[in-house]
Scaffold this motif. Structure first.
Motif, PDB file in Angstrom:
ATOM      1  N   ASN A 119       0.799  -1.222   0.000  1.00  0.00           N
ATOM      2  CA  ASN A 119       0.000   0.000   0.000  1.00  0.00           C
ATOM      3  C   ASN A 119       0.832   1.272   0.000  1.00  0.00           C
ATOM      4  OD1 ASN A 119      -1.197  -2.253   1.848  1.00  0.00           O
ATOM      5  ND2 ASN A 119      -2.966  -1.261   0.931  1.00  0.00           N
TER       6      ASN A 119
ATOM      7  N   PHE B 151       3.112   1.880  -2.167  1.00  0.00           N
ATOM      8  CA  PHE B 151       3.651   2.102  -3.505  1.00  0.00           C
ATOM      9  C   PHE B 151       2.537   2.150  -4.550  1.00  0.00           C
ATOM     10  CE2 PHE B 151       6.578  -0.555  -0.993  1.00  0.00           C
ATOM     11  CZ  PHE B 151       7.657   0.302  -0.916  1.00  0.00           C
ATOM     12  N   GLY B 152       2.945   2.520  -5.756  1.00  0.00           N
ATOM     13  CA  GLY B 152       2.083   2.266  -6.891  1.00  0.00           C
ATOM     14  C   GLY B 152       2.018   0.762  -7.090  1.00  0.00           C
TER      15      GLY B 152
ATOM     16  N   ILE C  46      -2.992  -0.101 -12.916  1.00  0.00           N
ATOM     17  CA  ILE C  46      -1.952   0.424 -12.031  1.00  0.00           C
ATOM     18  C   ILE C  46      -2.621   1.455 -11.135  1.00  0.00           C
ATOM     19  CG2 ILE C  46       0.247   1.635 -11.856  1.00  0.00           C
ATOM     20  CD1 ILE C  46       0.937   0.623 -14.624  1.00  0.00           C
TER      21      ILE C  46
ATOM     22  N   GLU D  87      -2.222   3.923  -7.598  1.00  0.00           N
ATOM     23  CA  GLU D  87      -1.288   4.540  -6.658  1.00  0.00           C
ATOM     24  C   GLU D  87      -1.767   4.317  -5.228  1.00  0.00           C
ATOM     25  OE1 GLU D  87       2.190   6.450  -5.637  1.00  0.00           O
ATOM     26  OE2 GLU D  87       1.514   5.898  -7.644  1.00  0.00           O
ATOM     27  N   LYS D  88      -0.940   3.618  -4.430  1.00  0.00           N
ATOM     28  CA  LYS D  88      -1.203   3.380  -3.003  1.00  0.00           C
ATOM     29  C   LYS D  88      -2.636   2.911  -2.744  1.00  0.00           C
ATOM     30  CE  LYS D  88       2.286   6.790  -1.692  1.00  0.00           C
ATOM     31  NZ  LYS D  88       2.567   8.066  -1.000  1.00  0.00           N
TER      32      LYS D  88
ATOM     33  N   SER E 235      -2.131  16.316 -11.964  1.00  0.00           N
ATOM     34  CA  SER E 235      -3.060  15.550 -11.143  1.00  0.00           C
ATOM     35  C   SER E 235      -3.611  16.411 -10.017  1.00  0.00           C
ATOM     36  CB  SER E 235      -2.338  14.342 -10.551  1.00  0.00           C
ATOM     37  OG  SER E 235      -1.358  14.779  -9.616  1.00  0.00           O
TER      38      SER E 235
ATOM     39  N   ARG F 174      -2.658  16.264  -7.169  1.00  0.00           N
ATOM     40  CA  ARG F 174      -1.514  16.648  -6.339  1.00  0.00           C
ATOM     41  C   ARG F 174      -0.729  17.797  -6.962  1.00  0.00           C
ATOM     42  NH1 ARG F 174       2.233  11.866  -4.636  1.00  0.00           N
ATOM     43  NH2 ARG F 174       2.576  11.766  -6.903  1.00  0.00           N
TER      44      ARG F 174
ATOM     45  N   GLU G  87       2.162  13.034 -13.275  1.00  0.00           N
ATOM     46  CA  GLU G  87       2.346  11.721 -12.683  1.00  0.00           C
ATOM     47  C   GLU G  87       2.967  10.730 -13.668  1.00  0.00           C
ATOM     48  OE1 GLU G  87       1.880  11.380  -9.594  1.00  0.00           O
ATOM     49  OE2 GLU G  87       0.439  12.928  -9.006  1.00  0.00           O
TER      50      GLU G  87
ATOM     51  N   VAL H  98       2.631   7.567 -13.462  1.00  0.00           N
ATOM     52  CA  VAL H  98       1.616   6.540 -13.725  1.00  0.00           C
ATOM     53  C   VAL H  98       0.792   6.900 -14.961  1.00  0.00           C
ATOM     54  CG1 VAL H  98      -0.500   5.484 -12.851  1.00  0.00           C
ATOM     55  CG2 VAL H  98       1.469   5.715 -11.350  1.00  0.00           C
ATOM     56  N   ASP H  99       0.533   8.188 -15.169  1.00  0.00           N
ATOM     57  CA  ASP H  99      -0.243   8.609 -16.339  1.00  0.00           C
ATOM     58  C   ASP H  99       0.520   8.332 -17.634  1.00  0.00           C
ATOM     59  OD1 ASP H  99      -2.265   9.433 -14.681  1.00  0.00           O
ATOM     60  OD2 ASP H  99      -1.650  11.543 -14.669  1.00  0.00           O
TER      61      ASP H  99
END
Length: 255
Positions: A158, A160-161, A173, A175-176, A207, A209, A213, A215-216
């Motif tokens: 939890n 991490f991605g 995928i 995130e956390k 994002s 945040r 990101e 992840v994107d």
């Protein structure tokens, strides 16, 4: 019989060397920005990348991982507090057998943004590693991959991605995530990208945040069927928290 055995050994030797050459990656980026907030009070005076782990600076470990990939041209992204300490420590990279370039990320706008700043220093395919990552043994990427991420089945997923695997493919995928399962793996801080990265970055929006990101970017590769993965079976750890830093230090001192 001995002649046949000798011939098989020679053939295997040449096959191994050719296989290794195919996987050499010359260019890489190491992400060494950030304020090290989770490592205070140690980072009040020392850059988090230079904290001591078993007699070495934290950043020495990901550098070795990149050298094992064949990297000779390294770009280091800087930011946060005491970034000048990293320059003073690594210098031009010659003592590592590397050529080192430096790029400064003025404001923390995310991993993808930091990588994009390095576009002039990489070509074709390149590796990216977080400056606090430790890999027990070398990692080799698949040469035919456009984008490949390294996954690991570790504790505390939890944090991490997390990539979820279904039918030998990455299904998602997250995130956390709050919930993980037997097919969930941590996305480690080691990546392979090609030049599509910079094309995809132009499509990114910040994002919630207020960051670009990584992840994107990875999901854009996934949507274009250009994403692959490898599951790393050795010990992988980050050194981004006091707990993980102390645990890694204690473990390495036993080896």
């Amino acid at each position: 019989m001995w002649l046949a055995l000798y011939g098989a050994i020679i053939l295997a030797y040449h096959q191994f060397n050719c296989w290794y050459i195919l996987f050499v990656i010359k260019n890489a980026i190491i992400l060494a920005g950030g304020k090290g907030t989770r490592l205070k009070p140690f980072t009040n005076a020392i850059n988090k990348a230079l904290l001591n782990v078993a007699g070495k600076a934290v950043i020495d470990y990901p550098i070795q991982t990149l050298k094992d990939l064949g990297v000779t041209n390294l770009t280091v992204t800087l930011g946060g507090d005491h970034f000048n300490q990293i320059i003073n420590y690594l210098e031009d990279g010659s003592r590592y057998g590397l050529k080192i370039n430096y790029v400064f990320q003025g404001e923390p706008q995310g991993i993808a943004h930091a990588i994009n700043l390095c576009s002039n220093f990489v070509d074709d395919k390149f590796a990216v590693i977080l400056g606090d990552n430790f890999f027990e043994k070398p990692v080799l990427f698949d040469n035919n991959s456009n984008c490949q991420i390294v996954l690991n089945k570790c504790e505390n997923l939890n944090r991490f991605g997390v990539a979820n695997i279904e039918n030998n493919k990455i299904s998602s995928i997250v995130e956390k995530p709050d919930i993980v399962n037997d097919n969930s793996y941590a996305v480690s801080g080691l990546y392979l990208f090609d030049q599509n990265f910079f094309k995809y970055f132009k499509l990114l929006k910040k994002s919630n945040r207020n960051e670009y990101e990584i992840v994107d970017i990875i999901n854009q590769y996934k949507n274009d069927n250009l994403l692959s993965y490898k599951i790393y079976e050795g010990l992988w750890s980050d050194a981004g928290t006091l707990e993980s830093l102390n645990k890694l230090n204690a473990l390495l001192l036993k080896w």
